[in-house]
Design a protein around this motif. Sequence first.
Motif, PDB file in Angstrom:
ATOM      1  N   SER A 348       0.817  -1.219   0.000  1.00  0.00           N
ATOM      2  CA  SER A 348       0.000   0.000   0.000  1.00  0.00           C
ATOM      3  C   SER A 348       0.845   1.261   0.000  1.00  0.00           C
ATOM      4  CB  SER A 348      -0.937   0.008   1.221  1.00  0.00           C
ATOM      5  OG  SER A 348      -0.190   0.033   2.427  1.00  0.00           O
ATOM      6  N   ASN A 349       2.139   1.142   0.282  1.00  0.00           N
ATOM      7  CA  ASN A 349       3.037   2.308   0.297  1.00  0.00           C
ATOM      8  C   ASN A 349       4.020   2.322  -0.874  1.00  0.00           C
ATOM      9  OD1 ASN A 349       2.299   4.029   2.385  1.00  0.00           O
ATOM     10  ND2 ASN A 349       3.354   2.822   3.931  1.00  0.00           N
ATOM     11  N   HIS A 350       3.877   1.382  -1.808  1.00  0.00           N
ATOM     12  CA  HIS A 350       4.789   1.370  -2.955  1.00  0.00           C
ATOM     13  C   HIS A 350       4.705   2.667  -3.747  1.00  0.00           C
ATOM     14  CE1 HIS A 350       5.217  -3.315  -3.166  1.00  0.00           C
ATOM     15  NE2 HIS A 350       5.607  -2.798  -2.028  1.00  0.00           N
ATOM     16  N   GLY A 377      12.076  -4.259  -7.808  1.00  0.00           N
ATOM     17  CA  GLY A 377      12.084  -5.455  -6.974  1.00  0.00           C
ATOM     18  C   GLY A 377      10.886  -5.553  -6.047  1.00  0.00           C
ATOM     19  N   LEU A 378      10.188  -4.439  -5.849  1.00  0.00           N
ATOM     20  CA  LEU A 378       8.984  -4.451  -5.010  1.00  0.00           C
ATOM     21  C   LEU A 378       7.774  -4.990  -5.764  1.00  0.00           C
ATOM     22  CD1 LEU A 378       9.128  -0.917  -3.347  1.00  0.00           C
ATOM     23  CD2 LEU A 378       9.529  -3.087  -2.190  1.00  0.00           C
ATOM     24  N   LYS A 379       7.754  -4.884  -7.078  1.00  0.00           N
ATOM     25  CA  LYS A 379       6.541  -5.106  -7.843  1.00  0.00           C
ATOM     26  C   LYS A 379       5.926  -6.503  -7.710  1.00  0.00           C
ATOM     27  CE  LYS A 379       5.996  -3.032 -11.780  1.00  0.00           C
ATOM     28  NZ  LYS A 379       6.189  -2.538 -13.169  1.00  0.00           N
ATOM     29  N   PRO A 380       6.739  -7.599  -7.576  1.00  0.00           N
ATOM     30  CA  PRO A 380       6.088  -8.899  -7.409  1.00  0.00           C
ATOM     31  C   PRO A 380       5.161  -8.960  -6.202  1.00  0.00           C
ATOM     32  CG  PRO A 380       8.393  -9.190  -7.979  1.00  0.00           C
ATOM     33  CD  PRO A 380       8.181  -7.733  -7.735  1.00  0.00           C
ATOM     34  N   LEU A 381       5.407  -8.123  -5.185  1.00  0.00           N
ATOM     35  CA  LEU A 381       4.552  -8.130  -3.994  1.00  0.00           C
ATOM     36  C   LEU A 381       3.151  -7.634  -4.322  1.00  0.00           C
ATOM     37  CD1 LEU A 381       7.014  -6.637  -1.366  1.00  0.00           C
ATOM     38  CD2 LEU A 381       6.367  -9.025  -1.615  1.00  0.00           C
TER      39      LEU A 381
END
Length: 383
Positions: A348-350, A377-381
């Motif tokens: 929710s904070n990306h 690197g955050l995107k798969p989450l």
Amino acid sequence: MIDFGDQVRKALKIQGVSLRGAARELHYDVAYLSRVMSGKQAPSAELIQAVNELLGLSLTVEEASPHDDEMDAWELVRRVQASDVGAATLSRLERTFDDLAMAYPKADPDDLLRKVRRHSGYVGKLLDAKKTLAEHRRLLTVGGWLCLLGATLHIDLKQEGAAMARLQSAAALAHEAAVSEIEAWCFETDAWRVLTDGDYVRALELSRVAQAAAPPGSSALIQATAQEGRAHARLGNRQETYSAIGRVQAFSAAVGTPESPEHHYRYDPAKSLSYTATTLAWLGDVAAEPYAREVIKRLCPSDNAAFWPRRVASANIDLALVLVTEDRLDEACVSAQRAILSGKVVPSNHWRALEIVTAVEARQLPEASDLREVYEGLKPLEQ
């Protein structure tokens, strides 16, 4: 006893649904489902019900999991009470909720959500048991708090449908129990949800409804006022933003430090530092810098991100945002990378991290490509 995993695998194959797709629809971690399917972990009653609804099955695997020793112990105590519910069981549920709420600042959202699901399911079972009116109200109340925490975790994980369903359940339970603070928290939590989606006007409206519903001097009132300030900041309303910041600081000074300051639903005056840093950074006010640095100093005694509460990652994002405003871009990149690589930036904070990446790229810095790579690197989450 049937083989739960075998039956579910067959149904998934027939219906053309992948394990990952099922996990996404059920809002369960795919690794957890894989362990259940392979027999390494027993399915919970809630999972069985969810799978039955998704796949149109009627599986009746024994509800008690060998891993649910805690639940077994509670059930034994409950059975020896005069009531089918019992004060001891209710007290344990209330303490467990407090433990979960205190774990929230540092816990992995997926892990904590599984625990919330299990305890919410237990509350559901007890609602059908014989109990006094006072016990019924306590059960509704703790169920409302658990649903509210579950909704917050779903928002963190960007699971919008599940978040709304749990918020509605929390509000209904709070209404039945006549607990206005939970109702106020529901509006406040929904304000945060729409704020992270970029609907700042709606966030402002919901934060004001939350304030009207909140008991005087309550943590819900303070947090709802904070959400109003954040919404004003995103809308560029400077005077209203500063007014909200002042009210939050006055409210938090009046309540003092709670016994459990890490509890998500008990406002700790120290949280106003984080709130002020974020709000001022969103407003583009360089006064955010000392607040952000103070949060990092207080809550980050070492560089080991494993021990960071999520507020430290947020403070680094706030710091990066204000450093970009001051054209201190090298420092901004360092702070942004520290936040992203910490593993403490929930889905929710990306978007907040992306704001820094986009700002750095707009200035065509050499560091921009490295920062973009870290962010990717955050995107798969999010999937």
